[in-house]
Design a protein around this motif. Structure first.
Motif, PDB file in Angstrom:
ATOM      1  N   SER A  29     -37.874 -76.968 -57.391  1.00  0.00           N
ATOM      2  CA  SER A  29     -37.503 -77.148 -58.800  1.00  0.00           C
ATOM      3  C   SER A  29     -36.830 -78.502 -59.020  1.00  0.00           C
ATOM      4  CB  SER A  29     -36.581 -76.016 -59.257  1.00  0.00           C
ATOM      5  OG  SER A  29     -35.400 -76.021 -58.476  1.00  0.00           O
ATOM      6  N   GLY A  30     -36.345 -79.115 -57.965  1.00  0.00           N
ATOM      7  CA  GLY A  30     -35.741 -80.444 -58.050  1.00  0.00           C
ATOM      8  C   GLY A  30     -36.749 -81.569 -57.877  1.00  0.00           C
ATOM      9  N   GLY A  31     -38.037 -81.232 -57.763  1.00  0.00           N
ATOM     10  CA  GLY A  31     -39.077 -82.250 -57.662  1.00  0.00           C
ATOM     11  C   GLY A  31     -39.250 -82.854 -56.275  1.00  0.00           C
ATOM     12  N   ILE A  32     -38.937 -82.089 -55.229  1.00  0.00           N
ATOM     13  CA  ILE A  32     -39.102 -82.551 -53.852  1.00  0.00           C
ATOM     14  C   ILE A  32     -40.226 -81.749 -53.203  1.00  0.00           C
ATOM     15  CG2 ILE A  32     -37.971 -82.818 -51.593  1.00  0.00           C
ATOM     16  CD1 ILE A  32     -36.721 -84.530 -53.816  1.00  0.00           C
ATOM     17  N   ILE A  33     -41.133 -82.433 -52.514  1.00  0.00           N
ATOM     18  CA  ILE A  33     -42.216 -81.732 -51.821  1.00  0.00           C
ATOM     19  C   ILE A  33     -41.626 -80.976 -50.637  1.00  0.00           C
ATOM     20  CG2 ILE A  33     -44.345 -81.973 -50.494  1.00  0.00           C
ATOM     21  CD1 ILE A  33     -45.056 -84.361 -52.251  1.00  0.00           C
ATOM     22  N   ALA A  34     -41.723 -79.641 -50.682  1.00  0.00           N
ATOM     23  CA  ALA A  34     -41.190 -78.782 -49.622  1.00  0.00           C
ATOM     24  C   ALA A  34     -42.231 -78.538 -48.534  1.00  0.00           C
ATOM     25  CB  ALA A  34     -40.721 -77.453 -50.209  1.00  0.00           C
ATOM     26  N   GLU A  35     -43.493 -78.439 -48.909  1.00  0.00           N
ATOM     27  CA  GLU A  35     -44.591 -78.149 -47.986  1.00  0.00           C
ATOM     28  C   GLU A  35     -45.849 -78.848 -48.461  1.00  0.00           C
ATOM     29  OE1 GLU A  35     -44.270 -76.329 -45.278  1.00  0.00           O
ATOM     30  OE2 GLU A  35     -42.411 -75.247 -45.661  1.00  0.00           O
ATOM     31  N   ARG A  36     -46.717 -79.188 -47.519  1.00  0.00           N
ATOM     32  CA  ARG A  36     -48.022 -79.760 -47.851  1.00  0.00           C
ATOM     33  C   ARG A  36     -48.995 -79.296 -46.773  1.00  0.00           C
ATOM     34  NH1 ARG A  36     -48.860 -85.055 -51.034  1.00  0.00           N
ATOM     35  NH2 ARG A  36     -51.067 -84.835 -51.424  1.00  0.00           N
ATOM     36  N   TRP A  37     -50.045 -78.564 -47.193  1.00  0.00           N
ATOM     37  CA  TRP A  37     -51.026 -78.037 -46.257  1.00  0.00           C
ATOM     38  C   TRP A  37     -52.404 -78.612 -46.578  1.00  0.00           C
ATOM     39  CZ3 TRP A  37     -47.878 -74.546 -49.049  1.00  0.00           C
ATOM     40  CH2 TRP A  37     -46.901 -73.866 -48.305  1.00  0.00           C
ATOM     41  N   GLY A  38     -53.102 -79.132 -45.583  1.00  0.00           N
ATOM     42  CA  GLY A  38     -54.472 -79.612 -45.756  1.00  0.00           C
ATOM     43  C   GLY A  38     -55.453 -78.545 -45.325  1.00  0.00           C
ATOM     44  N   GLY A  39     -56.560 -78.413 -46.041  1.00  0.00           N
ATOM     45  CA  GLY A  39     -57.576 -77.422 -45.711  1.00  0.00           C
ATOM     46  C   GLY A  39     -57.221 -76.053 -46.254  1.00  0.00           C
ATOM     47  N   LEU A  40     -58.073 -75.097 -45.970  1.00  0.00           N
ATOM     48  CA  LEU A  40     -57.864 -73.718 -46.410  1.00  0.00           C
ATOM     49  C   LEU A  40     -56.612 -73.177 -45.722  1.00  0.00           C
ATOM     50  CD1 LEU A  40     -58.732 -71.143 -47.859  1.00  0.00           C
ATOM     51  CD2 LEU A  40     -60.256 -70.676 -45.921  1.00  0.00           C
ATOM     52  N   THR A  41     -55.650 -72.733 -46.517  1.00  0.00           N
ATOM     53  CA  THR A  41     -54.386 -72.220 -45.999  1.00  0.00           C
ATOM     54  C   THR A  41     -54.262 -70.749 -46.376  1.00  0.00           C
ATOM     55  OG1 THR A  41     -53.427 -74.408 -46.322  1.00  0.00           O
ATOM     56  CG2 THR A  41     -51.891 -72.596 -45.923  1.00  0.00           C
ATOM     57  N   LEU A  95     -37.793 -70.216 -60.923  1.00  0.00           N
ATOM     58  CA  LEU A  95     -39.137 -69.960 -61.414  1.00  0.00           C
ATOM     59  C   LEU A  95     -40.148 -70.700 -60.562  1.00  0.00           C
ATOM     60  CD1 LEU A  95     -38.464 -70.448 -65.211  1.00  0.00           C
ATOM     61  CD2 LEU A  95     -38.737 -68.297 -64.025  1.00  0.00           C
ATOM     62  N   LEU A  96     -41.364 -70.240 -60.562  1.00  0.00           N
ATOM     63  CA  LEU A  96     -42.438 -70.886 -59.829  1.00  0.00           C
ATOM     64  C   LEU A  96     -43.572 -71.205 -60.777  1.00  0.00           C
ATOM     65  CD1 LEU A  96     -44.082 -71.558 -57.217  1.00  0.00           C
ATOM     66  CD2 LEU A  96     -44.979 -69.249 -57.473  1.00  0.00           C
ATOM     67  N   THR A  97     -44.083 -72.389 -60.660  1.00  0.00           N
ATOM     68  CA  THR A  97     -45.300 -72.748 -61.350  1.00  0.00           C
ATOM     69  C   THR A  97     -46.299 -73.102 -60.274  1.00  0.00           C
ATOM     70  OG1 THR A  97     -44.045 -73.681 -63.162  1.00  0.00           O
ATOM     71  CG2 THR A  97     -46.357 -74.326 -63.003  1.00  0.00           C
ATOM     72  N   ALA A  98     -47.401 -72.409 -60.207  1.00  0.00           N
ATOM     73  CA  ALA A  98     -48.433 -72.747 -59.236  1.00  0.00           C
ATOM     74  C   ALA A  98     -49.504 -73.512 -59.979  1.00  0.00           C
ATOM     75  CB  ALA A  98     -48.993 -71.486 -58.610  1.00  0.00           C
ATOM     76  N   VAL A  99     -49.922 -74.603 -59.411  1.00  0.00           N
ATOM     77  CA  VAL A  99     -50.872 -75.469 -60.073  1.00  0.00           C
ATOM     78  C   VAL A  99     -52.069 -75.661 -59.167  1.00  0.00           C
ATOM     79  CG1 VAL A  99     -51.236 -77.729 -61.102  1.00  0.00           C
ATOM     80  CG2 VAL A  99     -48.984 -76.688 -61.192  1.00  0.00           C
ATOM     81  N   LEU A 100     -53.249 -75.345 -59.652  1.00  0.00           N
ATOM     82  CA  LEU A 100     -54.476 -75.615 -58.934  1.00  0.00           C
ATOM     83  C   LEU A 100     -55.054 -76.885 -59.506  1.00  0.00           C
ATOM     84  CD1 LEU A 100     -56.132 -72.114 -59.067  1.00  0.00           C
ATOM     85  CD2 LEU A 100     -54.936 -73.158 -57.165  1.00  0.00           C
ATOM     86  N   ILE A 101     -55.334 -77.825 -58.654  1.00  0.00           N
ATOM     87  CA  ILE A 101     -55.915 -79.064 -59.133  1.00  0.00           C
ATOM     88  C   ILE A 101     -57.290 -79.188 -58.516  1.00  0.00           C
ATOM     89  CG2 ILE A 101     -55.709 -81.552 -59.223  1.00  0.00           C
ATOM     90  CD1 ILE A 101     -52.778 -81.200 -59.440  1.00  0.00           C
ATOM     91  N   VAL A 102     -58.302 -79.254 -59.342  1.00  0.00           N
ATOM     92  CA  VAL A 102     -59.669 -79.293 -58.884  1.00  0.00           C
ATOM     93  C   VAL A 102     -59.967 -80.679 -58.345  1.00  0.00           C
ATOM     94  CG1 VAL A 102     -62.058 -79.022 -59.557  1.00  0.00           C
ATOM     95  CG2 VAL A 102     -60.308 -77.598 -60.611  1.00  0.00           C
ATOM     96  N   GLY A 103     -60.425 -80.731 -57.132  1.00  0.00           N
ATOM     97  CA  GLY A 103     -60.762 -82.004 -56.501  1.00  0.00           C
ATOM     98  C   GLY A 103     -62.240 -82.065 -56.194  1.00  0.00           C
ATOM     99  N   PRO A 104     -62.727 -83.227 -55.774  1.00  0.00           N
ATOM    100  CA  PRO A 104     -64.148 -83.419 -55.528  1.00  0.00           C
ATOM    101  C   PRO A 104     -64.572 -82.970 -54.141  1.00  0.00           C
ATOM    102  CG  PRO A 104     -63.018 -85.483 -55.273  1.00  0.00           C
ATOM    103  CD  PRO A 104     -61.995 -84.466 -55.684  1.00  0.00           C
ATOM    104  N   SER A 105     -65.261 -81.850 -54.025  1.00  0.00           N
ATOM    105  CA  SER A 105     -65.797 -81.387 -52.759  1.00  0.00           C
ATOM    106  C   SER A 105     -66.911 -80.410 -53.056  1.00  0.00           C
ATOM    107  CB  SER A 105     -64.705 -80.694 -51.941  1.00  0.00           C
ATOM    108  OG  SER A 105     -65.258 -80.121 -50.783  1.00  0.00           O
ATOM    109  N   ALA A 106     -67.822 -80.287 -52.136  1.00  0.00           N
ATOM    110  CA  ALA A 106     -68.883 -79.304 -52.323  1.00  0.00           C
ATOM    111  C   ALA A 106     -68.410 -77.997 -51.721  1.00  0.00           C
ATOM    112  CB  ALA A 106     -70.164 -79.800 -51.658  1.00  0.00           C
ATOM    113  N   CYS A 107     -69.066 -77.511 -50.677  1.00  0.00           N
ATOM    114  CA  CYS A 107     -68.679 -76.220 -50.118  1.00  0.00           C
ATOM    115  C   CYS A 107     -67.724 -76.341 -48.945  1.00  0.00           C
ATOM    116  CB  CYS A 107     -69.922 -75.451 -49.694  1.00  0.00           C
ATOM    117  SG  CYS A 107     -70.892 -74.935 -51.128  1.00  0.00           S
ATOM    118  N   ALA A 108     -67.656 -77.464 -48.288  1.00  0.00           N
ATOM    119  CA  ALA A 108     -66.795 -77.607 -47.123  1.00  0.00           C
ATOM    120  C   ALA A 108     -65.579 -78.440 -47.458  1.00  0.00           C
ATOM    121  CB  ALA A 108     -67.580 -78.279 -46.003  1.00  0.00           C
ATOM    122  N   ALA A 109     -64.510 -78.182 -46.700  1.00  0.00           N
ATOM    123  CA  ALA A 109     -63.314 -79.005 -46.869  1.00  0.00           C
ATOM    124  C   ALA A 109     -63.659 -80.411 -46.425  1.00  0.00           C
ATOM    125  CB  ALA A 109     -62.169 -78.448 -46.027  1.00  0.00           C
ATOM    126  N   GLY A 110     -63.122 -81.376 -47.096  1.00  0.00           N
ATOM    127  CA  GLY A 110     -63.406 -82.752 -46.730  1.00  0.00           C
ATOM    128  C   GLY A 110     -62.495 -83.699 -47.462  1.00  0.00           C
TER     129      GLY A 110
END
Length: 191
Positions: A156-168, A13-28
């Motif tokens: 599903s085992g709680g290991i970070i498989a990927e991490r992307w910074g910025g708009l992906t 199964l997949l759970t996608a989670v969006l976490i709102v962070g502090p930024s205005a219009c540009a990545a930062g």
């Protein structure tokens, strides 16, 4: 540029989670965070748990998780808004396997404002729920995004498989998600 590595663990199964962070219009960068202290690819992390802004319980234990740290205050052309569109698409492609959660890790939005954003942006049709203010802050403290948007794929085992910074783009996220969710074929023996 973040390199993509395949993770051999398959997830039912997949759970996608969006976490709102502090930024205005540009990545930062996110205030108070550091990429050096954020959990990296291959790191173990606890399962995302908590309550949605509208009161439903969330427990991603033993589930793959796609987390996107975004800023809901950005306008239509913001990187965070664009990342949300990518994640809605990923969740739709994995209908039945995907649960998309959004969280305000900044503490600026109330649960009512988060529910309104989910309704205004039609997140429900894509399987998107909004993680509540307190639960979102706890999740953001675990993953410590260095920039907004930032997307993390966890097995599903709680290991970070990927991490992307910025708009992906979806062309990077969807194949990684597919690889994680697809069972690895068993080797065949030759007689």
């Amino acid at each position: 540029m973040t390199r993509r590595r395949k993770c051999p663990l398959a997830a039912p199964l997949l759970t996608a989670v969006l976490i709102v962070g502090p930024s205005a219009c540009a990545a930062g960068p996110v205030a108070g965070s550091s990429a050096a202290t954020a959990p990296l690819t291959g790191s173990a992390v606890p399962a995302v748990t908590g309550t949605t802004a509208d009161g439903h319980r969330v427990d991603a234990a033993r589930r793959a998780v796609l987390l996107a740290f975004v800023d809901f205050t950005g306008g239509l052309g913001s990187p965070s808004r664009s990342q949300l569109v990518v994640l809605k698409s990923a969740a739709t492609q994995h209908a039945g396997d995907a649960l998309v959660l959004a969280v305000d890790g900044t503490g600026r939005a109330s649960d009512d404002e988060l529910v309104n954003a989910a309704n205004d942006w039609d997140l429900g049709r894509a399987g998107v729920a909004v993680l509540g203010k307190a639960s979102g802050a706890a999740a953001a403290a675990v993953y410590r995004p260095a920039t907004v948007p930032e997307t993390v794929l966890v097995t599903s085992g709680g290991i970070i498989a990927e991490r992307w910074g910025g708009l992906t783009p979806a062309q990077r996220i969807v194949p990684a998600l597919h690889d994680l969710l697809s069972p690895v074929p068993a080797p065949t023996s030759r007689s």
